[in-house]
Design a protein around this motif. Sequence first.
Motif, PDB file in Angstrom:
ATOM      1  N   LEU A 271      13.881  -5.429  -8.192  1.00 24.45           N
ATOM      2  CA  LEU A 271      14.806  -5.795  -7.117  1.00 24.45           C
ATOM      3  C   LEU A 271      16.238  -5.415  -7.484  1.00 24.45           C
ATOM      4  CD1 LEU A 271      13.944  -9.271  -5.536  1.00 24.45           C
ATOM      5  CD2 LEU A 271      13.804  -7.007  -4.510  1.00 24.45           C
ATOM      6  N   VAL A 272      16.884  -4.725  -6.555  1.00 28.13           N
ATOM      7  CA  VAL A 272      18.283  -4.346  -6.714  1.00 28.13           C
ATOM      8  C   VAL A 272      19.166  -5.167  -5.778  1.00 28.13           C
ATOM      9  CG1 VAL A 272      19.937  -2.448  -6.482  1.00 28.13           C
ATOM     10  CG2 VAL A 272      17.679  -2.016  -7.449  1.00 28.13           C
ATOM     11  N   GLU A 273      18.624  -5.516  -4.618  1.00 26.04           N
ATOM     12  CA  GLU A 273      19.383  -6.290  -3.632  1.00 26.04           C
ATOM     13  C   GLU A 273      18.495  -7.393  -3.070  1.00 26.04           C
ATOM     14  OE1 GLU A 273      20.965  -3.670  -0.683  1.00 26.04           O
ATOM     15  OE2 GLU A 273      21.887  -2.324  -2.146  1.00 26.04           O
ATOM     16  N   LEU A 274      19.044  -8.623  -3.022  1.00 25.00           N
ATOM     17  CA  LEU A 274      18.312  -9.771  -2.510  1.00 25.00           C
ATOM     18  C   LEU A 274      19.215 -10.512  -1.527  1.00 25.00           C
ATOM     19  CD1 LEU A 274      15.879 -11.679  -2.513  1.00 25.00           C
ATOM     20  CD2 LEU A 274      16.840 -12.790  -4.545  1.00 25.00           C
ATOM     21  N   TYR A 275      18.798 -10.557  -0.261  1.00 23.09           N
ATOM     22  CA  TYR A 275      19.600 -11.155   0.803  1.00 23.09           C
ATOM     23  C   TYR A 275      18.914 -12.429   1.307  1.00 23.09           C
ATOM     24  CZ  TYR A 275      21.910  -6.618   0.771  1.00 23.09           C
ATOM     25  OH  TYR A 275      22.597  -5.474   0.380  1.00 23.09           O
ATOM     26  N   LEU A 276      19.534 -13.572   1.029  1.00 23.66           N
ATOM     27  CA  LEU A 276      18.978 -14.877   1.404  1.00 23.66           C
ATOM     28  C   LEU A 276      19.966 -15.664   2.255  1.00 23.66           C
ATOM     29  CD1 LEU A 276      17.475 -15.661  -2.099  1.00 23.66           C
ATOM     30  CD2 LEU A 276      16.152 -15.142  -0.043  1.00 23.66           C
ATOM     31  N   HIS A 277      20.775 -14.954   2.988  1.00 22.44           N
ATOM     32  CA  HIS A 277      21.780 -15.562   3.862  1.00 22.44           C
ATOM     33  C   HIS A 277      21.125 -16.512   4.865  1.00 22.44           C
ATOM     34  CE1 HIS A 277      24.729 -15.813   7.103  1.00 22.44           C
ATOM     35  NE2 HIS A 277      25.641 -15.305   6.301  1.00 22.44           N
ATOM     36  N   SER A 278      21.737 -17.696   5.062  1.00 23.73           N
ATOM     37  CA  SER A 278      21.316 -18.651   6.098  1.00 23.73           C
ATOM     38  C   SER A 278      19.902 -19.174   5.879  1.00 23.73           C
ATOM     39  CB  SER A 278      21.446 -18.030   7.499  1.00 23.73           C
ATOM     40  OG  SER A 278      22.779 -17.661   7.762  1.00 23.73           O
ATOM     41  N   ASN A 279      19.704 -19.851   4.751  1.00 24.18           N
ATOM     42  CA  ASN A 279      18.494 -20.616   4.493  1.00 24.18           C
ATOM     43  C   ASN A 279      18.909 -22.045   4.142  1.00 24.18           C
ATOM     44  OD1 ASN A 279      15.756 -18.947   4.376  1.00 24.18           O
ATOM     45  ND2 ASN A 279      17.392 -17.570   3.693  1.00 24.18           N
ATOM     46  N   ASN A 280      18.059 -22.773   3.429  1.00 16.07           N
ATOM     47  CA  ASN A 280      18.374 -24.154   3.047  1.00 16.07           C
ATOM     48  C   ASN A 280      18.240 -24.347   1.542  1.00 16.07           C
ATOM     49  OD1 ASN A 280      18.807 -25.109   5.748  1.00 16.07           O
ATOM     50  ND2 ASN A 280      16.591 -25.120   6.038  1.00 16.07           N
ATOM     51  N   ILE A 281      18.542 -23.329   0.782  1.00 15.64           N
ATOM     52  CA  ILE A 281      18.381 -23.367  -0.669  1.00 15.64           C
ATOM     53  C   ILE A 281      19.465 -24.251  -1.278  1.00 15.64           C
ATOM     54  CG2 ILE A 281      18.344 -21.962  -2.768  1.00 15.64           C
ATOM     55  CD1 ILE A 281      17.389 -19.631  -1.001  1.00 15.64           C
ATOM     56  N   VAL A 282      19.053 -25.195  -2.132  1.00 10.77           N
ATOM     57  CA  VAL A 282      19.969 -26.173  -2.729  1.00 10.77           C
ATOM     58  C   VAL A 282      20.390 -25.758  -4.133  1.00 10.77           C
ATOM     59  CG1 VAL A 282      20.250 -28.573  -3.436  1.00 10.77           C
ATOM     60  CG2 VAL A 282      18.980 -28.040  -1.353  1.00 10.77           C
ATOM     61  N   VAL A 283      19.457 -25.164  -4.892  1.00  9.11           N
ATOM     62  CA  VAL A 283      19.714 -24.830  -6.286  1.00  9.11           C
ATOM     63  C   VAL A 283      19.294 -23.384  -6.556  1.00  9.11           C
ATOM     64  CG1 VAL A 283      19.184 -25.371  -8.696  1.00  9.11           C
ATOM     65  CG2 VAL A 283      19.375 -27.216  -7.010  1.00  9.11           C
ATOM     66  N   ILE A 284      20.129 -22.646  -7.274  1.00  8.02           N
ATOM     67  CA  ILE A 284      19.709 -21.335  -7.769  1.00  8.02           C
ATOM     68  C   ILE A 284      18.924 -21.571  -9.047  1.00  8.02           C
ATOM     69  CG2 ILE A 284      20.468 -19.097  -8.657  1.00  8.02           C
ATOM     70  CD1 ILE A 284      22.936 -19.302  -6.981  1.00  8.02           C
ATOM     71  N   PRO A 285      17.629 -21.268  -9.073  1.00  8.30           N
ATOM     72  CA  PRO A 285      16.805 -21.599 -10.245  1.00  8.30           C
ATOM     73  C   PRO A 285      17.124 -20.719 -11.450  1.00  8.30           C
ATOM     74  CG  PRO A 285      15.550 -20.290  -8.690  1.00  8.30           C
ATOM     75  CD  PRO A 285      16.858 -20.587  -8.018  1.00  8.30           C
TER      76      PRO A 285
ATOM     77  N   LEU B  77       0.825  -1.214   0.000  1.00  4.81           N
ATOM     78  CA  LEU B  77       0.000   0.000   0.000  1.00  4.81           C
ATOM     79  C   LEU B  77       0.858   1.263   0.000  1.00  4.81           C
ATOM     80  CD1 LEU B  77      -2.807  -1.052   2.519  1.00  4.81           C
ATOM     81  CD2 LEU B  77      -3.026  -0.767   0.039  1.00  4.81           C
ATOM     82  N   GLU B  78       1.949   1.237   0.762  1.00  4.82           N
ATOM     83  CA  GLU B  78       2.786   2.429   0.899  1.00  4.82           C
ATOM     84  C   GLU B  78       3.968   2.428  -0.067  1.00  4.82           C
ATOM     85  OE1 GLU B  78       3.910   2.804   4.972  1.00  4.82           O
ATOM     86  OE2 GLU B  78       1.835   2.925   5.704  1.00  4.82           O
ATOM     87  N   ARG B  79       4.005   1.432  -0.945  1.00  4.21           N
ATOM     88  CA  ARG B  79       5.042   1.335  -1.973  1.00  4.21           C
ATOM     89  C   ARG B  79       6.450   1.417  -1.390  1.00  4.21           C
ATOM     90  NH1 ARG B  79       2.909   4.491  -7.413  1.00  4.21           N
ATOM     91  NH2 ARG B  79       0.950   3.337  -7.630  1.00  4.21           N
ATOM     92  N   HIS B  80       6.668   0.574  -0.386  1.00  6.48           N
ATOM     93  CA  HIS B  80       7.982   0.537   0.240  1.00  6.48           C
ATOM     94  C   HIS B  80       9.035   0.037  -0.739  1.00  6.48           C
ATOM     95  CE1 HIS B  80       6.392   0.306   4.662  1.00  6.48           C
ATOM     96  NE2 HIS B  80       6.052   1.418   4.032  1.00  6.48           N
ATOM     97  N   LYS B  81      10.254   0.536  -0.592  1.00  9.48           N
ATOM     98  CA  LYS B  81      11.367   0.058  -1.398  1.00  9.48           C
ATOM     99  C   LYS B  81      12.166  -1.021  -0.680  1.00  9.48           C
ATOM    100  CE  LYS B  81      11.984   4.324  -4.049  1.00  9.48           C
ATOM    101  NZ  LYS B  81      12.948   5.399  -4.460  1.00  9.48           N
ATOM    102  N   ASN B  82      12.022  -1.091   0.662  1.00 15.75           N
ATOM    103  CA  ASN B  82      12.745  -2.085   1.464  1.00 15.75           C
ATOM    104  C   ASN B  82      11.743  -2.927   2.243  1.00 15.75           C
ATOM    105  OD1 ASN B  82      15.112  -0.773   0.617  1.00 15.75           O
ATOM    106  ND2 ASN B  82      15.090   0.584   2.402  1.00 15.75           N
ATOM    107  N   LEU B  83      11.986  -4.240   2.298  1.00 16.40           N
ATOM    108  CA  LEU B  83      11.116  -5.133   3.060  1.00 16.40           C
ATOM    109  C   LEU B  83      11.987  -6.121   3.835  1.00 16.40           C
ATOM    110  CD1 LEU B  83       8.305  -6.126   3.819  1.00 16.40           C
ATOM    111  CD2 LEU B  83       8.338  -7.579   1.776  1.00 16.40           C
TER     112      LEU B  83
END
Length: 367
Positions: A67-81, A14-20
């Motif tokens: 998206l300019v920055e994507l932070y997925l540090h410390s998950n369980n992702i096996v493959v980058i799709p 609703l507020e069109r945030h740039k960071n989440l």
Amino acid sequence: MASELCKAISVARLERHKNLFLNYRNLEQFPRELLRGEGLQHLQRLYMKRNSLTTLPENLAQKLPNLVELYLHSNNIVVIPEAIGSLVKLQCLDLSDNALEIVCPEIGHLRALRHLRLANNQLRFLPPEVGELKELQTLDLSANRLLALPERLHLCLSLQCLTADRNRLRCVPRRLCQLPSLSELSMAGNRLAFLPLDLGRSRELQYVFVDNNAHLQGLPSYLYNKVVGCSGCGAPFQVSEAKLLAFSSGPLTVFLPAEVKAVGTEQDTVLPLQELVMRTLHRACSRAPKDLDGLSPVSLPRSLLELLRCPLGHCHRCGEPMFTIVYPKLFPLRETPMAGLHQGRTAVSFVACCCSAGCLQTFDLLS
């Protein structure tokens, strides 16, 4: 928790945030609310660290196109799709501390990418398409299972910092010496036996960390006026004239005082008993690694056990591990091939580590 998550995403829409920020949410899959309808068209930075994600949605770029920055540090992702390649505006991608086994070739489509962090995963190789990342400045590949680096990595003309500590690398691709912007190269804790002779020829390259490569017996002469081999784990540290003589092993760092220059004189020919015991024990455990795993603080003090697993450094001449004492060989700048570039400077420019007084006396600058 689910209601709080939906509320946070709804407000951002609703507020069109740039960071989440969606860190520490115990997420096992990408939130549906995040991908509903047109998604979040204005979102530029998404933080999803410390969750339990195992994959990324195929329509990620369609729903989050800016998206300019994507932070997925410390998950369980096996493959980058493959879908990751559609995030054409992405500049920073952090997938450290996951379970990655494969990086898809489509990673090469991220032509705006500047920072790629893949440390602490299960990668055995990188696709050659990484060389298509012309804007890439930082690449962190630490603590994987890499046997080699892709030859086309030399095409990353903007690369400034390459970190590949604690892998299984046996050589440094010679073409990396051609990288015009590379200022820091860290390959500590690998299986390197030699380095390209022209490594360090570039003025830009100032920091080369190759400690804890037990079979590395010499350094190219171009490195004798650089900061070399002071990092046993690749961790960043502040370099100064006073702390140039420093060796690290995990959390243990030893700073050698100025008096260490006197070590290795003709009168100082006998190594301490503790040093001899540590080296002997290390050689025995190297022949039978399972014996090292069986050691416990009961058989050795915890501090010595940790040191045994990761020596302070290795002799630049023969690769002998060193645990409690080193014999530094100091080379004034005037003795190095690059001396002509630094008029009037005669300060120490390189510190080679010798394993004994005898080694110190026979060390050859050209070895």
